[in-house]
Design an enzyme around this catalytic site. Sequence first.
Site, mmCIF file in Angstrom:
data_model
loop_
_atom_site.group_PDB
_atom_site.id
_atom_site.type_symbol
_atom_site.label_atom_id
_atom_site.label_comp_id
_atom_site.label_asym_id
_atom_site.label_seq_id
_atom_site.Cartn_x
_atom_site.Cartn_y
_atom_site.Cartn_z
ATOM 1 N N GLU A 1 9.266 -15.773 7.506
ATOM 2 C CA GLU A 1 9.097 -13.854 7.775
ATOM 3 C C GLU A 1 7.134 -14.194 8.021
ATOM 4 O OE1 GLU A 1 11.233 -10.687 6.084
ATOM 5 O OE2 GLU A 1 11.029 -12.402 3.982
ATOM 6 N N LYS B 1 12.280 -1.763 7.753
ATOM 7 C CA LYS B 1 12.099 -3.420 7.735
ATOM 8 C C LYS B 1 13.725 -4.000 8.820
ATOM 9 C CE LYS B 1 11.043 -7.601 5.652
ATOM 10 N NZ LYS B 1 10.371 -8.179 4.735
ATOM 11 N N TYR C 1 -4.167 12.116 14.978
ATOM 12 C CA TYR C 1 -3.222 11.540 14.254
ATOM 13 C C TYR C 1 -3.156 10.121 15.804
ATOM 14 C CZ TYR C 1 -2.093 14.789 18.470
ATOM 15 O OH TYR C 1 -1.652 15.291 18.947
ATOM 16 N N GLU D 1 6.631 -2.338 -1.098
ATOM 17 C CA GLU D 1 6.194 -1.944 -1.411
ATOM 18 C C GLU D 1 4.949 -1.432 -1.081
ATOM 19 O OE1 GLU D 1 10.621 -2.349 -3.011
ATOM 20 O OE2 GLU D 1 8.882 -3.607 -1.607
#
Length: 121
Positions: A23, A100, A55, A75
């Site tokens: 990863e 994910k 934004y 997290e």
Amino acid sequence: MNTDRIALKGLRARGRHGVLAAERELGQEFVIDATLFLDTAPAAENDDLTRTVHYGELAEALVKIVEGEPVELIETLAQRLAEVCLDNDLVEAVEISVHKPAAPIPLPFGDVVVTIERRRA
């Protein structure tokens, strides 16, 4: 005081977050949803961008975090994204979801999502 919402949904960026070496090496796409809670009345009253959250600039700042320093946990990534949102003094609270969709799970699945809520201290 009003509590309105500005939501940015489905922001996509490539990052190298995860526990597995592959990863970190190959990277993958992450999808970010950010909902900011703030009072938009002053901006609306004067049609003044400086009294709300831009934004477009927020999207750029969030992508920079996703593309930046790798972390093992989404997290942790979500926390870093929330902190960026709360850097704007107008934002009272934020809800961040980190998707994910290519998580290394050896079974069929639709998505992995971590959602956090943070308020100004």
